[in-house]
Enzyme design. Structure first.
Site, PDB file in Angstrom:
ATOM      1  N   LEU A 160       0.848  -1.181   0.000  1.00 32.94           N
ATOM      2  CA  LEU A 160       0.000   0.000   0.000  1.00 32.94           C
ATOM      3  C   LEU A 160       0.886   1.234   0.000  1.00 32.94           C
ATOM      4  CD1 LEU A 160      -2.697  -0.904   2.698  1.00 32.94           C
ATOM      5  CD2 LEU A 160      -3.031  -0.811   0.225  1.00 32.94           C
ATOM      6  N   SER A 212       5.833   6.444  -0.549  1.00 32.86           N
ATOM      7  CA  SER A 212       7.192   6.045  -0.965  1.00 32.86           C
ATOM      8  C   SER A 212       8.003   5.434   0.173  1.00 32.86           C
ATOM      9  CB  SER A 212       7.950   7.240  -1.563  1.00 32.86           C
ATOM     10  OG  SER A 212       7.220   7.822  -2.627  1.00 32.86           O
ATOM     11  N   ARG A 213       7.314   4.930   1.201  1.00 32.24           N
ATOM     12  CA  ARG A 213       7.962   4.306   2.355  1.00 32.24           C
ATOM     13  C   ARG A 213       8.816   5.278   3.155  1.00 32.24           C
ATOM     14  NH1 ARG A 213       4.416   1.322   1.476  1.00 32.24           N
ATOM     15  NH2 ARG A 213       4.481  -0.940   1.345  1.00 32.24           N
ATOM     16  N   LEU A 214       8.638   6.589   2.945  1.00 32.35           N
ATOM     17  CA  LEU A 214       9.325   7.586   3.758  1.00 32.35           C
ATOM     18  C   LEU A 214       8.437   7.941   4.949  1.00 32.35           C
ATOM     19  CD1 LEU A 214      10.882   9.880   1.002  1.00 32.35           C
ATOM     20  CD2 LEU A 214      12.033   8.176   2.429  1.00 32.35           C
TER      21      LEU A 214
END
Length: 211
Positions: free
Chosen positions: A8, A188-190
């Site tokens: 996700l 963006s997994r940040l």
């Protein structure tokens, strides 16, 4: 199904260390209320991690019941988690609220609640749950479910019309934190991760860590 393709892109919120409450308990209370408002199923469900005498970790879901200067839950003292907490009082709890794309990790030492507090909570539980605490020798091997059901029926008959006493082997624990981490999913997994570390003077240091 390719597990590597399951992902996700989190984008429901953000978390800034400049905007959080200086007290991690207050920040927890804010997020918990928001989880309730979002109708997260069982927002008080938390993953309790403990460690055995041989260093083997284990975890399970338990339910948070009170918050004061720590986070309290109730269980069988003779269960696997009870035995592991008797060996080392260090433990962690984790809340994950997927509907809000949030997680909270809390670490600290665990202490037993008083007999008075445990007894008061025991008698606030449904009668069926009180009987269940007597029936289940939690984590012990059992021959069949029929054995448990037979024992339950026997105890229900024995205590019919009577107050059910709290078992000596059942009661509460409180995890007293020295570390909190609030996690908010981001694109963006940040992800945002804000940590509170306890200091010797009793204050909390709050800072961001990399995702």
């Amino acid at each position: 199904m390719n597990l590597a393709d399951l992902r996700l892109n989190y984008q429901k919120g953000e978390l800034h260390e400049q905007h959080v409450h200086p007290d991690p308990f207050a920040q927890f209370a804010t997020w918990f209320k928001e989880a309730q408002s979002a109708e997260v199923p069982e927002p008080n469900a938390m993953f309790l991690s403990t460690l055995s005498a041989t260093g083997r970790p284990s975890g399970r879901i338990v339910l948070l019941k009170t918050v004061d200067h720590g986070f309290s839950f109730f269980t069988n003292y003779e269960s696997r988690k009870g035995q592991e907490l008797a060996f080392t009082s260090q433990a962690s709890i984790t809340f994950f609220w997927g509907e809000l794309e949030r997680q909270i990790r809390i670490e600290g030492h665990v202490e037993k609640l008083s007999v008075e507090l445990s007894t008061a909570y025991f008698h606030s539980r449904p009668r069926e749950s009180q009987l269940g605490a007597w029936v289940s020798e939690q984590s012990a091997r059992v021959d069949s479910r029929e054995v448990l059901e037979k024992r339950y029926a026997e105890l229900a008959a024995e205590y019919e019309g009577k107050t059910i006493p709290k078992p000596d082997h059942w009661g509460g624990y409180r995890l007293v934190p020295d570390y909190f981490e609030f996690w908010q999913g981001r694109p963006s997994r940040l992800h945002d991760r804000v940590v509170y570390d306890a200091r010797e003077n009793g204050e909390w240091e709050c800072y961001r860590v990399a995702p």
